[in-house]
Design a protein around this motif. Sequence first.
Motif, PDB file in Angstrom:
ATOM      1  N   LYS A  69     114.976  44.885  -6.372  1.00 43.53           N
ATOM      2  CA  LYS A  69     115.464  44.603  -5.022  1.00 43.53           C
ATOM      3  C   LYS A  69     114.334  44.230  -4.063  1.00 43.53           C
ATOM      4  O   LYS A  69     114.520  43.408  -3.159  1.00 43.53           O
ATOM      5  CB  LYS A  69     116.243  45.799  -4.481  1.00 43.53           C
ATOM      6  N   GLN A  70     113.173  44.816  -4.255  1.00 40.62           N
ATOM      7  CA  GLN A  70     112.049  44.468  -3.393  1.00 40.62           C
ATOM      8  C   GLN A  70     111.616  43.023  -3.611  1.00 40.62           C
ATOM      9  O   GLN A  70     111.196  42.344  -2.661  1.00 40.62           O
ATOM     10  CB  GLN A  70     110.874  45.412  -3.663  1.00 40.62           C
ATOM     11  N   ALA A  71     111.724  42.533  -4.847  1.00 39.08           N
ATOM     12  CA  ALA A  71     111.364  41.147  -5.133  1.00 39.08           C
ATOM     13  C   ALA A  71     112.294  40.184  -4.392  1.00 39.08           C
ATOM     14  O   ALA A  71     111.856  39.137  -3.897  1.00 39.08           O
ATOM     15  CB  ALA A  71     111.419  40.887  -6.639  1.00 39.08           C
ATOM     16  N   ILE A  72     113.577  40.537  -4.305  1.00 38.40           N
ATOM     17  CA  ILE A  72     114.519  39.694  -3.562  1.00 38.40           C
ATOM     18  C   ILE A  72     114.121  39.627  -2.100  1.00 38.40           C
ATOM     19  O   ILE A  72     114.095  38.553  -1.483  1.00 38.40           O
ATOM     20  CB  ILE A  72     115.955  40.239  -3.704  1.00 38.40           C
ATOM     21  N   MET A  73     113.783  40.777  -1.520  1.00 32.36           N
ATOM     22  CA  MET A  73     113.403  40.798  -0.111  1.00 32.36           C
ATOM     23  C   MET A  73     112.092  40.056   0.127  1.00 32.36           C
ATOM     24  O   MET A  73     111.916  39.417   1.174  1.00 32.36           O
ATOM     25  CB  MET A  73     113.297  42.236   0.382  1.00 32.36           C
ATOM     26  N   ARG A  74     111.168  40.113  -0.831  1.00 28.36           N
ATOM     27  CA  ARG A  74     109.933  39.344  -0.694  1.00 28.36           C
ATOM     28  C   ARG A  74     110.240  37.849  -0.715  1.00 28.36           C
ATOM     29  O   ARG A  74     109.665  37.071   0.056  1.00 28.36           O
ATOM     30  CB  ARG A  74     108.943  39.686  -1.822  1.00 28.36           C
ATOM     31  N   PHE A  75     111.137  37.453  -1.596  1.00 30.13           N
ATOM     32  CA  PHE A  75     111.540  36.052  -1.678  1.00 30.13           C
ATOM     33  C   PHE A  75     112.169  35.600  -0.360  1.00 30.13           C
ATOM     34  O   PHE A  75     111.872  34.514   0.145  1.00 30.13           O
ATOM     35  CB  PHE A  75     112.533  35.868  -2.830  1.00 30.13           C
ATOM     36  N   VAL A  76     113.037  36.443   0.199  1.00 31.47           N
ATOM     37  CA  VAL A  76     113.684  36.128   1.476  1.00 31.47           C
ATOM     38  C   VAL A  76     112.641  35.986   2.581  1.00 31.47           C
ATOM     39  O   VAL A  76     112.673  35.034   3.373  1.00 31.47           O
ATOM     40  CB  VAL A  76     114.714  37.216   1.842  1.00 31.47           C
ATOM     41  N   TYR A  77     111.699  36.923   2.620  1.00 32.98           N
ATOM     42  CA  TYR A  77     110.693  36.900   3.693  1.00 32.98           C
ATOM     43  C   TYR A  77     109.793  35.674   3.579  1.00 32.98           C
ATOM     44  O   TYR A  77     109.603  34.933   4.555  1.00 32.98           O
ATOM     45  CB  TYR A  77     109.836  38.168   3.638  1.00 32.98           C
TER      46      TYR A  77
ATOM     47  N   TRP B 171     115.115  24.189   8.456  1.00 30.31           N
ATOM     48  CA  TRP B 171     114.847  25.086   7.322  1.00 30.31           C
ATOM     49  C   TRP B 171     114.718  26.526   7.799  1.00 30.31           C
ATOM     50  O   TRP B 171     115.320  27.436   7.222  1.00 30.31           O
ATOM     51  CB  TRP B 171     113.574  24.645   6.603  1.00 30.31           C
ATOM     52  N   LEU B 172     113.904  26.755   8.840  1.00 29.03           N
ATOM     53  CA  LEU B 172     113.667  28.114   9.312  1.00 29.03           C
ATOM     54  C   LEU B 172     114.953  28.766   9.796  1.00 29.03           C
ATOM     55  O   LEU B 172     115.181  29.963   9.584  1.00 29.03           O
ATOM     56  CB  LEU B 172     112.625  28.102  10.436  1.00 29.03           C
ATOM     57  N   TYR B 173     115.806  27.976  10.453  1.00 28.61           N
ATOM     58  CA  TYR B 173     117.096  28.514  10.893  1.00 28.61           C
ATOM     59  C   TYR B 173     118.032  28.710   9.700  1.00 28.61           C
ATOM     60  O   TYR B 173     118.653  29.768   9.541  1.00 28.61           O
ATOM     61  CB  TYR B 173     117.744  27.567  11.901  1.00 28.61           C
ATOM     62  N   GLY B 174     118.122  27.690   8.853  1.00 26.52           N
ATOM     63  CA  GLY B 174     119.072  27.727   7.746  1.00 26.52           C
ATOM     64  C   GLY B 174     118.724  28.739   6.675  1.00 26.52           C
ATOM     65  O   GLY B 174     119.622  29.289   6.028  1.00 26.52           O
ATOM     66  N   TRP B 175     117.421  29.015   6.474  1.00 30.81           N
ATOM     67  CA  TRP B 175     117.009  29.945   5.420  1.00 30.81           C
ATOM     68  C   TRP B 175     117.587  31.336   5.647  1.00 30.81           C
ATOM     69  O   TRP B 175     118.234  31.908   4.774  1.00 30.81           O
ATOM     70  CB  TRP B 175     115.490  29.991   5.347  1.00 30.81           C
ATOM     71  N   PHE B 176     117.357  31.896   6.831  1.00 26.71           N
ATOM     72  CA  PHE B 176     117.860  33.241   7.119  1.00 26.71           C
ATOM     73  C   PHE B 176     119.367  33.233   7.350  1.00 26.71           C
ATOM     74  O   PHE B 176     120.061  34.216   7.053  1.00 26.71           O
ATOM     75  CB  PHE B 176     117.122  33.837   8.317  1.00 26.71           C
ATOM     76  N   PHE B 177     119.895  32.125   7.875  1.00 25.90           N
ATOM     77  CA  PHE B 177     121.336  31.982   8.033  1.00 25.90           C
ATOM     78  C   PHE B 177     122.026  32.053   6.676  1.00 25.90           C
ATOM     79  O   PHE B 177     123.076  32.690   6.518  1.00 25.90           O
ATOM     80  CB  PHE B 177     121.637  30.650   8.722  1.00 25.90           C
ATOM     81  N   MET B 178     121.413  31.424   5.661  1.00 24.78           N
ATOM     82  CA  MET B 178     121.966  31.450   4.308  1.00 24.78           C
ATOM     83  C   MET B 178     121.937  32.865   3.738  1.00 24.78           C
ATOM     84  O   MET B 178     122.950  33.365   3.225  1.00 24.78           O
ATOM     85  CB  MET B 178     121.168  30.505   3.412  1.00 24.78           C
TER      86      MET B 178
ATOM     87  N   PRO C  41     121.550  44.842   3.442  1.00 24.80           N
ATOM     88  CA  PRO C  41     121.532  44.632   4.886  1.00 24.80           C
ATOM     89  C   PRO C  41     121.066  43.214   5.227  1.00 24.80           C
ATOM     90  O   PRO C  41     120.213  42.661   4.533  1.00 24.80           O
ATOM     91  CB  PRO C  41     120.534  45.665   5.396  1.00 24.80           C
ATOM     92  N   LYS C  42     121.615  42.667   6.296  1.00 23.56           N
ATOM     93  CA  LYS C  42     121.323  41.286   6.639  1.00 23.56           C
ATOM     94  C   LYS C  42     119.881  41.145   7.131  1.00 23.56           C
ATOM     95  O   LYS C  42     119.460  41.863   8.033  1.00 23.56           O
ATOM     96  CB  LYS C  42     122.291  40.808   7.713  1.00 23.56           C
ATOM     97  N   PRO C  43     119.124  40.228   6.523  1.00 21.59           N
ATOM     98  CA  PRO C  43     117.745  40.018   6.982  1.00 21.59           C
ATOM     99  C   PRO C  43     117.721  39.246   8.291  1.00 21.59           C
ATOM    100  O   PRO C  43     118.646  38.491   8.603  1.00 21.59           O
ATOM    101  CB  PRO C  43     117.122  39.199   5.853  1.00 21.59           C
ATOM    102  N   SER C  44     116.668  39.430   9.030  1.00 21.35           N
ATOM    103  CA  SER C  44     116.482  38.727  10.298  1.00 21.35           C
ATOM    104  C   SER C  44     115.160  37.980  10.280  1.00 21.35           C
ATOM    105  O   SER C  44     114.197  38.419   9.637  1.00 21.35           O
ATOM    106  CB  SER C  44     116.506  39.712  11.472  1.00 21.35           C
ATOM    107  N   ALA C  45     115.100  36.863  10.985  1.00 21.01           N
ATOM    108  CA  ALA C  45     113.866  36.081  11.039  1.00 21.01           C
ATOM    109  C   ALA C  45     112.741  36.851  11.715  1.00 21.01           C
ATOM    110  O   ALA C  45     111.564  36.555  11.501  1.00 21.01           O
ATOM    111  CB  ALA C  45     114.118  34.766  11.772  1.00 21.01           C
ATOM    112  N   SER C  46     113.084  37.823  12.522  1.00 24.07           N
ATOM    113  CA  SER C  46     112.069  38.608  13.232  1.00 24.07           C
ATOM    114  C   SER C  46     111.566  39.802  12.420  1.00 24.07           C
ATOM    115  O   SER C  46     110.626  40.475  12.832  1.00 24.07           O
ATOM    116  CB  SER C  46     112.628  39.103  14.567  1.00 24.07           C
ATOM    117  N   ASP C  47     112.185  40.068  11.270  1.00 23.62           N
ATOM    118  CA  ASP C  47     111.780  41.209  10.442  1.00 23.62           C
ATOM    119  C   ASP C  47     110.434  40.949   9.771  1.00 23.62           C
ATOM    120  O   ASP C  47     110.204  39.876   9.206  1.00 23.62           O
ATOM    121  CB  ASP C  47     112.821  41.482   9.353  1.00 23.62           C
ATOM    122  N   LYS C  48     109.551  41.926   9.832  1.00 23.69           N
ATOM    123  CA  LYS C  48     108.302  41.868   9.089  1.00 23.69           C
ATOM    124  C   LYS C  48     108.569  42.209   7.621  1.00 23.69           C
ATOM    125  O   LYS C  48     109.634  42.740   7.273  1.00 23.69           O
ATOM    126  CB  LYS C  48     107.281  42.837   9.680  1.00 23.69           C
TER     127      LYS C  48
END
Length: 315
Positions: free
Chosen positions: A54-62, A210-217, A224-231
Amino acid sequence: MGDIMQESSAAGFGQILASIGDLFVWTIQNIALAFYNFGYAVTNPSLWLDWSDKQAIMRFVYYGGSVEFFFVVFTTFLIVTAIGMWKRNFMWAIVRGLEGFANTTGRFFAWAGLLMVLQQVIIVFMQRIFTRPDIVFGFGVPLQFDISWYAEELKFYNALVVALCASYTFVQGGHVRVDLVYSGVKYRTKKMIDMIGSLIFMLPAATLIWLYGWFFMWRHLIVPKPSASDKLERLIAKSRALRWNVETIGFSPNGFSGYFLFKILLVAFAAMIFLHGIAFFYRSYLEWKEGPESEGKYLDKDTLGEGEEAYEGTH
């Protein structure tokens, strides 16, 4: 009073210079770090590609919408551009490859327009002639959906054409262009306008999409839903509760249930426009450098074949 205003102006100008200096230093630092970040990602793929973790998925998202990824792409662009200016054949190869990718993708997904027409005809026949509430395909375990599901799916076919054929249409010269000064200027000036336009408008617009669509996707794929502002640390902490939650809710009770696909198409659209922005900049530069005789060099444009030639011969 005048001395105070002069001091304020000088202080404000000094702050502007300091900000520009800080921005320059920050940019150079991130370009230098891009080599390390790219090398680390390539040598440790399990950290972001092993989706059983699961951490790998979140790294990919970030990292997909991060400053680090942006500067890896930006630094790669600078290096490829420098090599291309030294070896023009290399730059032409990049142009041919990117334009070939746009053409191949566009020509394939353009068939979605035909599927859209055929499916609409089937829907009309099933509703008006056979008065059926659903359409069934297959044997054994058939694919069965309500008529409204297929009707809403037509939007997806339209989205395929719009998102994945945009760069193909650009290569073919099919987009409408608002011309205020372009047609009246010299050849090299036109190429300069094209280069500036690709760098100032096309590439930044694709980056923002891209930056908008990536986190929107991803907000419609996982919780939990990721946010563009999340570190990164915040997303890693969220990964403990991560689970897939793919959006399958349509606008109507029995409507199309694959609306997450539209979010994926938005990201694909941004990526293709960005890549073709690079190809357009390179082509404009090469045609500017080599002169009018190179205009349209290696350009693979569709024609109507013999029918078009016969039409031109009679006019």
